[in-house]
Design a protein around this motif. Structure first.
Motif, PDB file in Angstrom:
ATOM      1  N   ALA A 316      -3.361  -4.390  -7.896  1.00 46.73           N
ATOM      2  CA  ALA A 316      -2.092  -4.145  -7.203  1.00 46.73           C
ATOM      3  C   ALA A 316      -2.354  -4.287  -5.717  1.00 46.73           C
ATOM      4  O   ALA A 316      -3.188  -3.561  -5.157  1.00 46.73           O
ATOM      5  N   ILE A 317      -1.685  -5.204  -5.063  1.00 46.53           N
ATOM      6  CA  ILE A 317      -1.977  -5.474  -3.661  1.00 46.53           C
ATOM      7  C   ILE A 317      -0.692  -5.675  -2.869  1.00 46.53           C
ATOM      8  O   ILE A 317       0.269  -6.258  -3.363  1.00 46.53           O
ATOM      9  N   GLY A 318      -0.690  -5.138  -1.651  1.00 50.20           N
ATOM     10  CA  GLY A 318       0.444  -5.362  -0.759  1.00 50.20           C
ATOM     11  C   GLY A 318       0.907  -4.148   0.015  1.00 50.20           C
ATOM     12  O   GLY A 318       1.168  -4.246   1.218  1.00 50.20           O
ATOM     13  N   PRO A 319       1.051  -2.973  -0.620  1.00 50.09           N
ATOM     14  CA  PRO A 319       1.548  -1.811   0.125  1.00 50.09           C
ATOM     15  C   PRO A 319       0.639  -1.459   1.305  1.00 50.09           C
ATOM     16  O   PRO A 319      -0.556  -1.209   1.130  1.00 50.09           O
ATOM     17  N   GLY A 320       1.203  -1.489   2.490  1.00 50.14           N
ATOM     18  CA  GLY A 320       0.435  -1.175   3.686  1.00 50.14           C
ATOM     19  C   GLY A 320      -0.626  -2.193   4.035  1.00 50.14           C
ATOM     20  O   GLY A 320      -1.470  -1.938   4.907  1.00 50.14           O
ATOM     21  N   ASP A 344       3.303  -6.944  -3.792  1.00 48.40           N
ATOM     22  CA  ASP A 344       4.484  -6.373  -3.154  1.00 48.40           C
ATOM     23  C   ASP A 344       4.299  -6.423  -1.646  1.00 48.40           C
ATOM     24  O   ASP A 344       3.214  -6.717  -1.135  1.00 48.40           O
ATOM     25  N   ALA A 345       5.356  -6.128  -0.942  1.00 55.42           N
ATOM     26  CA  ALA A 345       5.341  -5.867   0.498  1.00 55.42           C
ATOM     27  C   ALA A 345       4.646  -6.979   1.275  1.00 55.42           C
ATOM     28  O   ALA A 345       5.026  -8.143   1.183  1.00 55.42           O
ATOM     29  N   VAL A 363       5.538 -10.244  -9.111  1.00 58.57           N
ATOM     30  CA  VAL A 363       5.929 -10.000  -7.721  1.00 58.57           C
ATOM     31  C   VAL A 363       7.168  -9.122  -7.716  1.00 58.57           C
ATOM     32  O   VAL A 363       8.041  -9.249  -8.576  1.00 58.57           O
ATOM     33  N   THR A 364       7.243  -8.213  -6.738  1.00 55.78           N
ATOM     34  CA  THR A 364       8.321  -7.218  -6.742  1.00 55.78           C
ATOM     35  C   THR A 364       9.065  -7.218  -5.406  1.00 55.78           C
ATOM     36  O   THR A 364       9.048  -6.222  -4.675  1.00 55.78           O
ATOM     37  N   PRO A 365       9.748  -8.292  -5.060  1.00 51.61           N
ATOM     38  CA  PRO A 365      10.411  -8.362  -3.753  1.00 51.61           C
ATOM     39  C   PRO A 365      11.738  -7.597  -3.702  1.00 51.61           C
ATOM     40  O   PRO A 365      12.459  -7.509  -4.692  1.00 51.61           O
ATOM     41  N   HIS A 366      12.021  -7.038  -2.541  1.00 52.05           N
ATOM     42  CA  HIS A 366      13.406  -6.641  -2.282  1.00 52.05           C
ATOM     43  C   HIS A 366      14.136  -7.896  -1.803  1.00 52.05           C
ATOM     44  O   HIS A 366      13.507  -8.954  -1.587  1.00 52.05           O
ATOM     45  N   PRO A 367      15.470  -7.849  -1.647  1.00 44.55           N
ATOM     46  CA  PRO A 367      16.199  -9.074  -1.308  1.00 44.55           C
ATOM     47  C   PRO A 367      15.704  -9.778  -0.053  1.00 44.55           C
ATOM     48  O   PRO A 367      15.673 -11.014  -0.002  1.00 44.55           O
ATOM     49  N   GLY A 368      15.281  -9.031   0.973  1.00 43.60           N
ATOM     50  CA  GLY A 368      14.785  -9.666   2.179  1.00 43.60           C
ATOM     51  C   GLY A 368      13.495 -10.431   1.938  1.00 43.60           C
ATOM     52  O   GLY A 368      13.315 -11.553   2.437  1.00 43.60           O
ATOM     53  N   GLU A 369      12.590  -9.835   1.158  1.00 46.28           N
ATOM     54  CA  GLU A 369      11.337 -10.522   0.837  1.00 46.28           C
ATOM     55  C   GLU A 369      11.593 -11.739  -0.047  1.00 46.28           C
ATOM     56  O   GLU A 369      10.968 -12.794   0.123  1.00 46.28           O
ATOM     57  N   ALA A 370      12.514 -11.592  -1.001  1.00 51.63           N
ATOM     58  CA  ALA A 370      12.868 -12.738  -1.842  1.00 51.63           C
ATOM     59  C   ALA A 370      13.444 -13.865  -0.997  1.00 51.63           C
ATOM     60  O   ALA A 370      13.158 -15.049  -1.242  1.00 51.63           O
ATOM     61  N   GLY A 432       9.142   1.200  -3.285  1.00 50.69           N
ATOM     62  CA  GLY A 432       8.511  -0.022  -3.769  1.00 50.69           C
ATOM     63  C   GLY A 432       7.027   0.156  -4.013  1.00 50.69           C
ATOM     64  O   GLY A 432       6.459  -0.450  -4.938  1.00 50.69           O
ATOM     65  N   ASP A 433       6.374   0.994  -3.191  1.00 46.96           N
ATOM     66  CA  ASP A 433       4.953   1.264  -3.391  1.00 46.96           C
ATOM     67  C   ASP A 433       4.713   1.966  -4.720  1.00 46.96           C
ATOM     68  O   ASP A 433       3.750   1.663  -5.438  1.00 46.96           O
ATOM     69  N   VAL A 434       5.602   2.895  -5.049  1.00 41.77           N
ATOM     70  CA  VAL A 434       5.503   3.592  -6.333  1.00 41.77           C
ATOM     71  C   VAL A 434       5.740   2.618  -7.485  1.00 41.77           C
ATOM     72  O   VAL A 434       5.015   2.618  -8.482  1.00 41.77           O
ATOM     73  N   LEU A 435       6.750   1.762  -7.354  1.00 44.44           N
ATOM     74  CA  LEU A 435       7.036   0.783  -8.403  1.00 44.44           C
ATOM     75  C   LEU A 435       5.822  -0.118  -8.658  1.00 44.44           C
ATOM     76  O   LEU A 435       5.493  -0.424  -9.812  1.00 44.44           O
ATOM     77  N   THR A 436       5.158  -0.541  -7.593  1.00 48.17           N
ATOM     78  CA  THR A 436       3.977  -1.390  -7.750  1.00 48.17           C
ATOM     79  C   THR A 436       2.918  -0.705  -8.602  1.00 48.17           C
ATOM     80  O   THR A 436       2.317  -1.321  -9.494  1.00 48.17           O
ATOM     81  N   GLY A 437       2.691   0.576  -8.348  1.00 45.68           N
ATOM     82  CA  GLY A 437       1.704   1.306  -9.125  1.00 45.68           C
ATOM     83  C   GLY A 437       2.100   1.495 -10.567  1.00 45.68           C
ATOM     84  O   GLY A 437       1.269   1.402 -11.486  1.00 45.68           O
ATOM     85  N   VAL A 438       3.373   1.758 -10.804  1.00 48.59           N
ATOM     86  CA  VAL A 438       3.865   1.935 -12.175  1.00 48.59           C
ATOM     87  C   VAL A 438       3.670   0.647 -12.972  1.00 48.59           C
ATOM     88  O   VAL A 438       3.155   0.658 -14.103  1.00 48.59           O
ATOM     89  N   ILE A 439       4.082  -0.464 -12.408  1.00 50.22           N
ATOM     90  CA  ILE A 439       3.978  -1.742 -13.120  1.00 50.22           C
ATOM     91  C   ILE A 439       2.513  -2.119 -13.344  1.00 50.22           C
ATOM     92  O   ILE A 439       2.124  -2.567 -14.430  1.00 50.22           O
ATOM     93  N   ALA A 440       1.672  -1.935 -12.318  1.00 50.92           N
ATOM     94  CA  ALA A 440       0.258  -2.262 -12.464  1.00 50.92           C
ATOM     95  C   ALA A 440      -0.383  -1.415 -13.561  1.00 50.92           C
ATOM     96  O   ALA A 440      -1.222  -1.904 -14.331  1.00 50.92           O
TER      97      ALA A 440
END
Length: 494
Positions: A316-320, A344-345, A363-370, A432-440
């Motif tokens: 899981a990579i991306g948060p912070g 993510d992120a 990949v878990t983008p919000h609309p801006g990242e997408a 989103g950071d929490v979601l990344t961990g849940v999915i991973a």
């Protein structure tokens, strides 16, 4: 409910309407009558004390449904008035017949822009499926007046002004308290602006043959809370931690250690056997103090990361992570490691600068990242969330979780899935950071990328709904941690 619920597009809904009408002795008018009667029954159920009913009718068959409802309300002794624009006299044979029957009973009809009479419920039977562009002129004024009046609005099939193909509002749209869909659920009402404007959604099957409905190809599927047990089975009595996945969380450049900590704790709370964190030396003590179950490693160079990548089942990579040299170097190594990934992120922002196929990744983008990944405006992503998610999945060759109201999960060649969980309180930093961990975590526990993304997004939304019982405003991402373990152990389903 343990099956994925089918969602349909406009073309399929119209075809079903025609096929169902052909099978009825009374033809299409019988189906319209059923729709109006079902709508009246739903209105009575939702607002049992309502006695003053105003029905805004359009010129087509959605307006015809409204005339049938008005006739039913009149028969029940209610004070009823139908309102329409001067140009919106019934134009289809079905709507003309429904209007004639209502007027023959003494039904009252008024032209807008006369002021609406006082109402307990306002019924929107203006456009339904029939509008895919922004309302203009008098229609725009009429919808504005509907939204301005104080009574709750009950929409028939689709809130007027919503494009059910895309789930967007190209202009002004009715804001309904409740929307009753007919025969099938429309995919555009379950995400984005469609979800926002529809209010509470319910379905009237109109006694259409279930076999006929099942033969209609859906355009998407709805993920309901009862589905979690489909993926999250009870563990064996002799299970060990190695079987539950080794998750490596990479991120937390200087000043951003909290993001990767939340990812790691989410993975632990979702059931990962072992969770490691690769972060800056400055964050190690704080992370160990907060969550001693995580194995926290100081990673200042790519050499420090290499042995951690070897032992990971999923990364899981991306948060912070940041977008400086440190983050770019670690992302490059993670992408080349050949392991399942959840990105993510800042990992997505770095990829947007140099897009590439990602293979076995989520990949878990919000609309801006997408939008950055697709090279378009955020508003364009929100204008058609289904198209954006499926296009991005095809371009990246990855599973995409497009976050937001009605989160979408897309994979190239598969029907997109819509998450029926989550709430506006979750629009806050760290979710989103929490979601990344849940999915991973779920990916590490053996689920495929598509199923891990689907189950993880659903579990995350459900945890947010549990946490929001205390109130949506002020909800924190870390509030989800208490709910995750119980929700991640559902009753098994078949």
């Amino acid at each position: 409910m343990t099956a994925l619920i089918p969602l349909h597009g406009v073309a399929a809904a119209r075809t079903l309407d025609q096929q169902a009408s052909a099978r009825l002795a009374g033809g299409a008018f019988e189906l319209m009558t059923r729709a109006g009667q079902a709508a009246w029954a739903c209105l009575q159920s939702q607002w049992p004390q309502a006695r003053r009913i105003t029905v805004v009718c359009g010129p087509g068959n959605n307006g015809g449904d409204g005339y049938v409802l008005a006739r039913c309300a009149l028969q029940a002794g209610c004070e009823v008035v139908v309102v329409h624009l001067e140009a919106h006299v019934p134009q289809t044979g079905l709507a003309q017949r429904a209007c004639t029957e209502y007027v023959a009973m003494g039904g009252r009809v008024e032209l807008f822009p006369e002021a609406f009479p006082p109402a307990d419920v306002m019924v929107d039977a203006l456009f339904g499926l029939g509008l895919s562009r922004a309302p203009e002129g008098e229609a725009e004024q009429l919808i504005a007046a509907i939204n301005a009046q104080p009574a709750p609005v009950f929409a028939l099939d689709v809130p007027s002004g919503i494009d059910p193909r895309r789930g967007s509002a190209p202009g002004i749209a009715v804001r309904a308290a409740h929307t009753l869909e007919f025969i099938v659920r429309h995919h555009g009402l379950h995400t984005g602006a469609g979800l926002e404007h529809a209010g509470v959604l319910s379905l009237a099957g109109l006694e259409v043959d279930k076999e006929l409905v099942s033969m209609s190809a859906p355009s998407a599927q709805l993920l309901s809370p009862g589905l979690l047990g489909r993926w999250l089975r009870p563990r064996r009595r002799d299970a060990h931690k190695g079987e539950s996945g080794r998750v490596l969380c990479i991120g937390g450049d200087l000043g951003h250690g909290g993001a990767i900590l939340m990812t790691a704790e989410a993975a632990l709370r979702t059931g990962s056997g072992l969770v490691s964190v690769a972060t800056r030396q400055a964050h190690v003590t704080a992370l160990l103090t907060r969550r001693p179950e995580a194995m926290v490693h100081a990673v200042e160079s790519s050499q420090d990361l290499a042995p951690l990548l070897e032992t990971a089942d999923v990364i899981a990579i991306g948060p912070g992570l940041g977008q400086q040299d440190w983050g770019r170097a670690l992302l490059r190594m993670a992408l080349d490691a050949g392991k399942p990934l959840v990105l993510d992120a800042d990992a997505l922002n770095l990829i947007a600068a140099k897009p590439r196929a990602l293979g076995d990744a989520i990949v878990t983008p919000h609309p801006g990242e997408a939008a950055r990944l697709l090279g378009r405006a955020t508003s364009a992503v929100q204008a058609d969330r289904f198209e954006a998610a499926t296009t991005l999945a095809a371009q990246l060759q990855a599973t995409v979780v497009l976050k937001g109201a009605g989160t979408l999960v897309a994979q190239d060649g598969a029907l997109p899935r819509v998450v029926a969980a989550g709430n506006p309180g979750m629009a806050t930093g760290g979710m989103g950071d929490v979601l990344t961990g849940v999915i991973a975590s779920l990916r590490g526990q053996g689920l495929s990328a598509f199923d891990a993304a689907s189950a993880g997004a659903l579990l995350h939304g459900m945890a947010g709904d549990v946490a929001a019982k205390r109130g949506q405003r002020g909800l924190l991402a870390t509030d989800l941690f208490d709910a995750l373990p119980a929700l991640a152990n559902p009753e098994p389903v078949t």
